[in-house]
Design a protein around this motif. Structure first.
Motif, mmCIF file in Angstrom:
data_model
loop_
_atom_site.group_PDB
_atom_site.id
_atom_site.type_symbol
_atom_site.label_atom_id
_atom_site.label_comp_id
_atom_site.label_asym_id
_atom_site.label_seq_id
_atom_site.Cartn_x
_atom_site.Cartn_y
_atom_site.Cartn_z
ATOM 1 N N ARG A 56 0.830 -1.209 0.000
ATOM 2 C CA ARG A 56 0.000 0.000 0.000
ATOM 3 C C ARG A 56 0.865 1.259 0.000
ATOM 4 O O ARG A 56 1.982 1.270 0.517
ATOM 5 C CB ARG A 56 -0.965 0.015 1.181
ATOM 6 N N ARG A 58 0.472 5.856 0.227
ATOM 7 C CA ARG A 58 -0.254 6.842 1.010
ATOM 8 C C ARG A 58 -1.695 6.922 0.554
ATOM 9 O O ARG A 58 -2.039 6.516 -0.544
ATOM 10 C CB ARG A 58 0.388 8.227 0.834
ATOM 11 N N LYS A 122 7.776 9.140 -10.960
ATOM 12 C CA LYS A 122 7.948 8.545 -9.631
ATOM 13 C C LYS A 122 8.619 7.175 -9.733
ATOM 14 O O LYS A 122 8.163 6.294 -10.454
ATOM 15 C CB LYS A 122 6.583 8.408 -8.962
#
Ligand code: BTN
Length: 275
Positions: A56, A58, A122
């Motif tokens: 997971r 944020r 990212k």
């Protein structure tokens, strides 16, 4: 396959990765580290996995965690700080990931609060999850770090294809996962030691040198999750302004029409470049 022996070979740390667990497939390394912390695991206890089936990010997002290519790492921290300063550990985690990327010859930048970018996409993220102690202070923090290392752009789902990348995609060659893991643990060890001895100022300085946002026009959704709790907290408002770096506590400083705002938790969208 990532092995404990390969990561530990020559590992030069005082606390981080001592002890170290390396797993095959797990749900989330943050959950394993949290269980260990609840059972009394010391500061520095680290869990790595080859694959996560429930990784997971944020704001309750999924973190793509296929086997054999990336790094999924969680470390137990027991900092002596008030809970409101726990987001500083997210920034410290970003600096440590940047050190590991620099050692591979990459030129990373950091996007507040938790993204490492390569060529504006990212490639890694940090998720700090806090558990309060009996007195309301920090019981422990689980610092989760996900690094896209040898992930191929072709393996990204369509919704991530335009915004994500990996070390290998930018370098044009695969990286040695165990070596990157070792450098990451060593960088965390060194930065945690600095943080303990000198506070946030050196982290702020290092982070600011790599920060990608200063002078850029942003929309910031304020709130979302205190200290990285998934799903915790509400987005209270969206504020627009010009990024003016980090405050002394790690807050994002935003120059808004109604004055300078310090935002401790939020989600950033870059609107347009005004540099
Ligand atoms: C983000 O950018 O939103 C944070 C991503 C954090 C992912 C890492 S992978 C290791 C650890 N375990 C998880 O389930 N999440 C973190």
């Amino acid at each position: 396959m990532l092995t404990r022996e390969a990561v530990e070979a020559g590992l030069a740390t005082r606390a981080v990765g001592r002890p170290l667990e390396v797993h095959g497939s797990v749900g989330s390394t943050n959950d394993l580290a949290r269980q260990a912390a609840r059972g009394g695991a010391p500061e520095g206890f680290a869990v790595l996995a080859d694959e996560q089936t429930a990784g997971r990010g944020r704001l309750g997002r999924r973190w793509l965690s296929p086997p054999g290519v990336n790094l999924y790492c969680s470390v137990v921290l027991r900092p002596d700080i008030p809970a409101r300063l726990a987001p500083q550990l997210t920034l410290l985690g970003g600096v440590a990931v940047a050190v590991a990327a620099l050692a591979e010859g990459l030129l990373p930048t950091l996007k507040w609060p938790n993204d490492l970018l390569l060529a504006d996409r990212k490639a890694a993220g940090v998720l700090a999850e806090l558990e309060l102690g009996p007195g309301g202070g920090v019981g422990f923090v689980i610092l989760g770090l996900g690094l896209n290392l040898n992930l191929q752009p072709a393996d990204l789902p369509p919704e991530l294809a335009a915004e994500a990348t990996s070390f290998a995609a930018v370098l044009g060659r695969p990286v040695d996962r165990a070596a990157v893991a070792r450098r990451l643990l060593e960088a965390l060890d060194a930065w945690l030691d600095r943080y303990r001895r000198h506070g946030f100022a050196p982290v702020r300085e290092a982070w600011s040198r790599l920060g990608a946002l200063s002078g850029r026009r942003l929309a910031v959704a304020v709130g979302g999750e205190p200290a990285g709790q998934p799903g915790g907290g509400e987005i209270t408002e969206v504020v627009e302004g010009i990024a003016r770096g980090l405050g002394d506590d790690g807050a994002l400083l935003l120059d808004t029409p109604s004055g300078l705002r310090a935002i401790l938790s939020g989600e950033v969208t870059v609107l347009k470049d005004v540099r």
